[in-house]
Enzyme design. Structure first.
Site, PDB file in Angstrom:
ATOM      1  N   GLU A  81     -11.953  47.246 -14.272  1.00 16.15           N
ATOM      2  CA  GLU A  81     -11.195  46.794 -15.422  1.00 16.15           C
ATOM      3  C   GLU A  81     -10.540  45.450 -15.132  1.00 16.15           C
ATOM      4  O   GLU A  81     -10.271  45.095 -13.989  1.00 16.15           O
ATOM      5  CB  GLU A  81     -10.108  47.804 -15.755  1.00 16.15           C
ATOM      6  CG  GLU A  81      -9.169  47.996 -14.582  1.00 16.15           C
ATOM      7  CD  GLU A  81      -7.875  48.689 -14.949  1.00 16.15           C
ATOM      8  OE1 GLU A  81      -7.949  49.739 -15.576  1.00 16.15           O
ATOM      9  OE2 GLU A  81      -6.822  48.161 -14.598  1.00 16.15           O
ATOM     10  N   CYS A  95      -5.443  39.682 -15.237  1.00 14.42           N
ATOM     11  CA  CYS A  95      -5.209  40.603 -14.132  1.00 14.42           C
ATOM     12  C   CYS A  95      -6.572  41.122 -13.686  1.00 14.42           C
ATOM     13  O   CYS A  95      -7.284  41.736 -14.480  1.00 14.42           O
ATOM     14  CB  CYS A  95      -4.318  41.740 -14.622  1.00 14.42           C
ATOM     15  SG  CYS A  95      -4.086  43.048 -13.425  1.00 14.42           S
ATOM     16  N   CYS A 102     -10.188  52.569  -4.944  1.00 17.49           N
ATOM     17  CA  CYS A 102      -9.352  52.108  -3.832  1.00 17.49           C
ATOM     18  C   CYS A 102      -9.194  53.261  -2.856  1.00 17.49           C
ATOM     19  O   CYS A 102      -8.929  54.395  -3.268  1.00 17.49           O
ATOM     20  CB  CYS A 102      -7.981  51.652  -4.328  1.00 17.49           C
ATOM     21  SG  CYS A 102      -6.911  51.040  -2.995  1.00 17.49           S
ATOM     22  N   CYS A 106      -2.557  55.746  -3.024  1.00 17.10           N
ATOM     23  CA  CYS A 106      -1.134  55.829  -3.367  1.00 17.10           C
ATOM     24  C   CYS A 106      -0.957  56.924  -4.426  1.00 17.10           C
ATOM     25  O   CYS A 106      -1.764  57.036  -5.350  1.00 17.10           O
ATOM     26  CB  CYS A 106      -0.632  54.490  -3.902  1.00 17.10           C
ATOM     27  SG  CYS A 106      -0.829  53.179  -2.702  1.00 17.10           S
ATOM     28  N   CYS A 109      -0.825  56.129  -8.307  1.00 21.40           N
ATOM     29  CA  CYS A 109      -1.807  55.172  -8.827  1.00 21.40           C
ATOM     30  C   CYS A 109      -3.096  55.857  -9.244  1.00 21.40           C
ATOM     31  O   CYS A 109      -3.688  56.617  -8.472  1.00 21.40           O
ATOM     32  CB  CYS A 109      -2.103  54.125  -7.751  1.00 21.40           C
ATOM     33  SG  CYS A 109      -3.408  52.983  -8.203  1.00 21.40           S
ATOM     34  N   CYS A 329      -2.657  49.713 -13.671  1.00 22.88           N
ATOM     35  CA  CYS A 329      -3.629  49.788 -12.592  1.00 22.88           C
ATOM     36  C   CYS A 329      -4.619  50.947 -12.714  1.00 22.88           C
ATOM     37  O   CYS A 329      -4.265  52.109 -12.564  1.00 22.88           O
ATOM     38  CB  CYS A 329      -2.798  49.927 -11.326  1.00 22.88           C
ATOM     39  SG  CYS A 329      -3.676  49.847  -9.811  1.00 22.88           S
TER      40      CYS A 329
HETATM   41  N1  SAH Z   1      -3.599  47.303  -4.349  1.00 19.60           N
HETATM   42  C1  SAH Z   1      -2.686  46.284  -4.644  1.00 19.60           C
HETATM   43  C2  SAH Z   1      -2.935  45.590  -5.972  1.00 19.60           C
HETATM   44  C3  SAH Z   1      -3.330  46.451  -7.131  1.00 19.60           C
HETATM   45  S1  SAH Z   1      -2.106  47.540  -7.752  1.00 19.60           S
HETATM   46  C4  SAH Z   1      -1.262  46.818  -4.584  1.00 19.60           C
HETATM   47  O1  SAH Z   1      -1.103  48.023  -4.463  1.00 19.60           O
HETATM   48  O2  SAH Z   1      -0.354  46.007  -4.586  1.00 19.60           O
HETATM   49  C5  SAH Z   1      -1.057  46.438  -8.667  1.00 19.60           C
HETATM   50  C6  SAH Z   1       0.322  46.977  -8.899  1.00 19.60           C
HETATM   51  O3  SAH Z   1       0.315  48.059  -9.845  1.00 19.60           O
HETATM   52  C7  SAH Z   1       0.962  47.516  -7.623  1.00 19.60           C
HETATM   53  O4  SAH Z   1       2.282  47.081  -7.466  1.00 19.60           O
HETATM   54  C8  SAH Z   1       0.890  48.985  -7.869  1.00 19.60           C
HETATM   55  O5  SAH Z   1       1.807  49.649  -7.083  1.00 19.60           O
HETATM   56  C9  SAH Z   1       1.142  49.085  -9.360  1.00 19.60           C
HETATM   57  N2  SAH Z   1       0.823  50.393  -9.932  1.00 19.60           N
HETATM   58  C10 SAH Z   1      -0.073  51.295  -9.505  1.00 19.60           C
HETATM   59  N3  SAH Z   1      -0.053  52.410 -10.263  1.00 19.60           N
HETATM   60  C11 SAH Z   1       0.902  52.207 -11.200  1.00 19.60           C
HETATM   61  C12 SAH Z   1       1.431  53.011 -12.275  1.00 19.60           C
HETATM   62  N4  SAH Z   1       0.942  54.215 -12.536  1.00 19.60           N
HETATM   63  N5  SAH Z   1       2.442  52.489 -13.023  1.00 19.60           N
HETATM   64  C13 SAH Z   1       2.913  51.249 -12.771  1.00 19.60           C
HETATM   65  N6  SAH Z   1       2.465  50.458 -11.785  1.00 19.60           N
HETATM   66  C14 SAH Z   1       1.473  50.929 -11.005  1.00 19.60           C
HETATM   67 FE1  SF4 Z   2      -4.862  51.029  -4.073  1.00 18.08          FE
HETATM   68 FE2  SF4 Z   2      -3.494  51.713  -6.255  1.00 18.08          FE
HETATM   69 FE3  SF4 Z   2      -2.341  51.833  -3.862  1.00 18.08          FE
HETATM   70 FE4  SF4 Z   2      -2.868  49.428  -4.965  1.00 18.08          FE
HETATM   71  S1  SF4 Z   2      -1.464  50.965  -5.746  1.00 18.08           S
HETATM   72  S2  SF4 Z   2      -3.259  50.093  -2.835  1.00 18.08           S
HETATM   73  S3  SF4 Z   2      -4.800  49.931  -6.024  1.00 18.08           S
HETATM   74  S4  SF4 Z   2      -4.095  53.070  -4.533  1.00 18.08           S
END
Ligand code: SAH
Ligand code: SF4
Length: 339
Positions: A81, A95, A102, A106, A109, A329
């Site tokens: 996306e 973006c 990934c 996390c 996420c 994300c």
């Molecule tokens: N992997 C990298 C970049 C992609 S994620 C990272 O983790 O920084 C980009 C941002 O979106 C990160 O700060 C991540 O923590 C946030 N993000 C992920 N899931 C989310 C959610 N459900 N609600 C809001 N932000 C989220």
């Molecule tokens: Fe990967 Fe999502 Fe964690 Fe970013 S926030 S490192 S995309 S699992």
């Protein structure tokens, strides 16, 4: 759109040919090579045959029209996306995603729950930007503001786990013969890959760095972000400090507000202690629910913000975009899968 193949076809050609080709791709935003009038027939024929300019994608317009989401269909059937954010001040931010899925898992996420499929190529990164550049170019109402002005690597995937392709794409996006976007208008967000941060510190381009911190203690951060076990907070903060001091650049820390998890005043105190540096600032992010947690209550966010500010930390709150198309994300690809 495949820039690697374009480079291959032009490898024995004089330099100005590459410039002509870049102009067709990045400046004229051509959707087919027929639009080019400068290239010799034989080269054009090969380009048409071997690297068509089409980008296969589905575009989802937000009703509120402040965010437009796209799902790119990759050659091997994978999907990523990308989102175009339309800021009130005229900025047009794309973006982009750096990986299909990934591996870092996390807990908050949606992309993390997909697991890692593969890295995206440099061309696939560029395609995400070109797609929206072409889209704006074709929409009349945007004739005034139809350029991509900013890039953030905040889509699916961890950019520093795909370091070389991400840097190659950034160079082409920055190149004045490429997209010509200023380095200071581009940001990479990392979950804290320390090796990547150290390499990034030595890069000549002045790209912005954002760190997804999300928790002020190792115990909590390891629970939310398993990568913290490999790169704990002291190592992470040491690498970031080295970057800030060496480059003299501001660092943005992202902090998702999770109800009852990381949003107490005590957490704010601990975070303020970690972020004692004149070049640091924190962006409090509204959690886009993915099933596991609840977003923090507005009063908790306010108290948290005040507690940080009282301790001298600079705080911003991200403008929330395109809630009606789930512009967070990794959420769209997951939804499509579920269908
Ligand atoms: N992997 C990298 C970049 C992609 S994620 C990272 O983790 O920084 C980009 C941002 O979106 C990160 O700060 C991540 O923590 C946030 N993000 C992920 N899931 C989310 C959610 N459900 N609600 C809001 N932000 C989220
Ligand atoms: Fe990967 Fe999502 Fe964690 Fe970013 S926030 S490192 S995309 S699992």
């Amino acid at each position: 759109m495949n820039i690697e193949r374009v480079h291959k076809i032009l490898q024995d050609q004089p330099k100005f040919r590459l410039k002509q080709v870049y102009k067709t791709i990045f400046s004229d935003l051509a959707e087919s090579w027929e639009e080019n009038t400068t290239l010799p027939k034989d080269i054009k024929a090969r380009l048409i045959e071997e690297c068509p300019l089409e980008i296969d994608a589905e575009i989802f317009d937000s009703k509120k029209s402040d965010a437009i989401k796209a799902l790119l269909k990759l050659e091997d059937g994978g999907e990523v996306e990308a989102v175009l954010l339309l800021h009130n001040d005229g900025r047009r931010t794309v973006c982009v995603s750096s990986q299909v899925g990934c591996a870092l898992g996390c807990r908050f996420c949606a992309t993390g729950t997909m697991g890692r499929k593969r890295n995206v190529t440099t061309s696939e990164i560029l395609s995400q930007v070109l797609l929206f550049a072409r889209y704006m170019n074709n929409v009349k109402k945007w004739k005034k503001h139809n350029r991509v002005t900013n890039i953030v690597f905040m889509g699916m995937g961890e950019p520093f786990m795909n370091y070389d392709n991400v840097m190659d794409a950034l160079r082409l996006l920055n190149d004045k013969d490429g997209m010509g976007i200023g380095a200071r208008h581009m940001s990479v967000s990392t979950s804290g890959i320390v090796d990547g941060i150290r390499k990034f510190t030595e890069e000549p381009m002045q790209i912005n760095l954002a760190i997804s911190i999300h928790a002020p203690t190792d115990e909590l951060r390891s629970m939310l972000m398993p990568i913290n076990r490999k790169y704990p907070l002291d190592e992470l903060m040491e690498a970031v400090e080295e970057y800030a001091n060496k480059r003299g650049r501001q660092v943005m820390f992202e902090y998702i507000m999770l109800d009852g998890v990381n949003d107490s005043i005590e957490h704010a105190r601990q975070l303020a202690y970690l972020l004692k540096h004149p070049l640091y600032m924190v962006n409090l992010i509204r959690y886009n629910p993915t099933g596991t947690f609840q977003p923090s209550k507005p009063h908790a966010i306010n108290s948290f913000k005040l507690a940080l500010m009282e301790r001298g930390v600079r705080v911003t709150q991200r403008q929330t975009f395109g809630q009606d198309i789930d512009a967070a994300c990794g959420q769209l690809a997951l939804k499509n899968k579920k269908k």
